[in-house]
Structures are given as C-alpha cells and as structure tokens.
Design an enzyme around this catalytic site. Structure first.
Site, PDB file in Angstrom:
ATOM      1  CG  ASP A  51     -61.598  59.162  -8.584  1.00  0.00           C
ATOM      2  OD1 ASP A  51     -60.740  59.990  -8.965  1.00  0.00           O
ATOM      3  OD2 ASP A  51     -62.599  58.851  -9.260  1.00  0.00           O
ATOM      4  CE1 TYR A  56     -67.899  60.893 -11.739  1.00  0.00           C
ATOM      5  CE2 TYR A  56     -66.623  60.809  -9.716  1.00  0.00           C
ATOM      6  CZ  TYR A  56     -66.797  60.466 -11.043  1.00  0.00           C
ATOM      7  OH  TYR A  56     -65.858  59.678 -11.672  1.00  0.00           O
ATOM      8  CE  LYS A  82     -62.374  60.869 -12.305  1.00  0.00           C
ATOM      9  NZ  LYS A  82     -62.953  60.766 -10.942  1.00  0.00           N
ATOM     10  CG  PHE A 234     -68.152  44.750 -10.498  1.00  0.00           C
ATOM     11  CD1 PHE A 234     -67.492  43.541 -10.318  1.00  0.00           C
ATOM     12  CD2 PHE A 234     -68.305  45.584  -9.405  1.00  0.00           C
ATOM     13  CE1 PHE A 234     -67.004  43.173  -9.068  1.00  0.00           C
ATOM     14  CE2 PHE A 234     -67.830  45.223  -8.153  1.00  0.00           C
ATOM     15  CZ  PHE A 234     -67.178  44.013  -7.980  1.00  0.00           C
TER      16      PHE A 234
END
Length: 330
Positions: A51, A56, A82, A234
């Site tokens: 992904d 990014y 995206k 997390f």
C-alpha cells in the site's frame, strides 16, 4: 502467506500487507538502498500486498515501490494507492514540510473531483511504471483532516463526480476495488450510505487499544460485505514500545491516561506470557471482515521481528481481559 478476499470482489490479498509510507522518509530518513532492502525482506517473507500513496514523500514512495516491483510479475502483486492529493514540483527551497525527510520537492493541493482523481491515478501510474492499480483509496477525506468549509466542499466534489469516476474505473476493470483510507469511522459510515464501498483502510481505530470501530462500523461492514484493511495497528507506536516518556499515540505524545491504559495491557500480557506488540498485531485478524493488517517500517529487522511473532497461536479468548484498558465507544 494466507490471503483473504476483499469485499465482494474476487481480489485476494495477503493478510499481512506492507505499508510504504516509511519508504519515503516518514519522520526519519530512508535511503534508496534501505527501501530496497526492507521491500526485499517483505517479498521474501511472502507479502504480496503493498500500500502506497502520492502523499508519501510527494511520490517518492510510489517511485521506490515501482522500481522494486519492476522485475516482478504484475499478477503476483496487489498494489493499492490513494487519491485526493495532487502534487506540483517546485524548487527544493520552496517546498513545504509535509512530514517526510528528503521528500520530492513539491506543493500539494486537495482534489476529490473526477478530474482530480483521474489525474492522480495517471501520475501515480507513471511514477510506478504500471498501467493499473488493484485497489484505490480516497485519502483523508472527512473532518479528521479537513476543517469547514473545506470539508463540505471536498465531500461535495467527491459525491458529485469523484465517486462515480471510481465506480466507472471498477466497472471497466481498470481497478478491482475501491474505498476510503482514513483515521476516523464516521466518514466511512457516511459515505457507505452513498456508495457500495469495497474496502476501508482504517488507521488506528480498530486496535487492541482503540476500539472506535466496534460499535457502528464493524457491524455495518459485516452487513454490507465491506472489508477492512487495518493500518496504524500500534497506534503510532505505543503498542509496540509500551508506556514510556517518549511514547506516541495518534501521532502525538501519549497522554497520562493512554500511558496508564497501555501499562495495564503490558502487565497483563506479561502475566499471560505474551508480548504486547504481538497481541496488537494479531488482534484485528480475529475479525472476519478484516482482509489485511499493514506493517509499515523502513527497517528489515523490525519487519522480521513482527512477522516472526505471527507464528505464535493466540486464541480470541486471550483478548477478553484487555477490554478494561481499551478505548471503547460504549
């Protein structure tokens, strides 16, 4: 590695996916060599779902992922990217800081319209050297990212033309599935009232600590046949590190309340003979509508440590006592 089906489509993805934001220097540098190494580690471990996003590193993650996959058989890989942000190159001294170290110098604007989405996918394809994507996520639409009146304007653009563009691309076989990639649940439920969404990339809202998705979103996904891809498992780090002065939750320093909750979880895990990070990584996979959990790291050693922890069998009953410490919507 085991695979799971995405929504009502025929697409299968590996139940552990690789999140490619760290490849673009998310908060800390990542060299070309380091990116290649961690991607090879993921590949050797059997991960076949990757992904990425234009956000990014202003396309740097897509470029590095595309270079790595260039000698792989395309049908062996599932790629999601995206839409919603467009980037225009500028001189480095004029480039804003979007949180990525040594990113491509560019300025960003949001565009959730048909034209913006099609342009974004065209540019992503060029950066990656591919002619199609398997899954497309509408990135960061909703009030978590956007203030009013911009939020309403972006939603209007998407409802008027952006969503239809994605539905057309799916009908034409250009993409296999589409959905939204967000950090909140309400916008998912809202848009599921307008569109038959295949999959939601939900970051940080269905974890061992934050169960925000449990009350409304998960039952709706089960009813509608919509899959979840879980990111931020997390919760920005604290479920991996445990409580500490430097621990982060939801992209910010962890509050005293969060530190106390995670401290309770860690103590319970130790009594059970488990590692807290292992529990956190496996937790979403017990849910039937979860298709994949993303692990994002620029370090091969960290990736291997997380993957090796998956070998331990943990029954769903082990999670019951953690409810006391979780952020729950009811």
């Amino acid at each position: 590695m085991k695979t799971r089906r995405v929504g009502k489509t025929s697409l299968q993805i590996s139940e552990i996916g690789f999140g490619c934001a760290p490849l673009a220097g998310l908060y800390r540098p990542c060299s070309d060599e380091q990116a290649r190494e961690v991607l090879q580690t993921a590949w050797d471990a059997g991960i076949r779902y990757f992904d990425t996003a234009p956000h990014y590193g202003a396309g740097l993650s897509e470029e590095r992922l595309g270079k790595f996959l260039s000698d792989k058989t395309r049908s062996d890989v599932v790629i999601s990217t995206k839409v919603g942000r467009l980037f225009t190159p500028v001189p480095r001294e004029e480039a804003p800081d979007y949180g990525f170290v040594d990113a491509n110098p560019a300025v960003m604007r949001y565009d959730y319209s048909r034209d913006g989405i099609l342009r974004s996918l065209e540019e992503s394809g060029k950066r990656m050297g591919v002619d199609r994507f398997d899954v497309v996520f509408v990135h960061d639409i909703g009030p978590y990212t956007h203030q009013e009146p911009e939020n309403s304007r972006h939603l209007d653009d998407f409802r008027r033309s952006g969503g239809a563009a994605l539905e057309e691309l799916k009908a034409q076989g250009v993409i296999d599935a589409w959905g939204v990639g967000v950090n909140e649940t309400a916008i998912c439920i809202d848009l599921m009232g307008d569109f038959d969404i295949d999959v939601i990339l939900l970051a940080g809202r269905y974890t061992l600590l934050d169960r925000s998705a449990e009350r409304d979103l998960l039952p709706l996904c089960r009813k509608r046949g919509t899959s979840l891809v879980i990111g931020g498992v997390f919760n920005s780090g604290i479920l991996a590190t445990g409580p500490s002065p430097d621990a982060t939750f939801d992209y910010a320093p962890a509050s005293d309340d969060i530190q106390t909750r995670v401290g309770g979880m860690k103590a319970l895990a130790e009594r059970q003979g488990f590692d807290l990070a292992t529990l956190a990584l496996r937790f979403p996979l017990a849910e039937s509508c979860v298709a994949s959990v993303l692990i994002g790291t620029a370090k091969s050693a960290s990736l291997m440590r997380n993957l090796q922890s998956l070998d331990r069998v943990i029954g769903p009953e082990a999670y019951a006592d953690y409810d006391t410490f979780s952020l729950r919507p009811f």
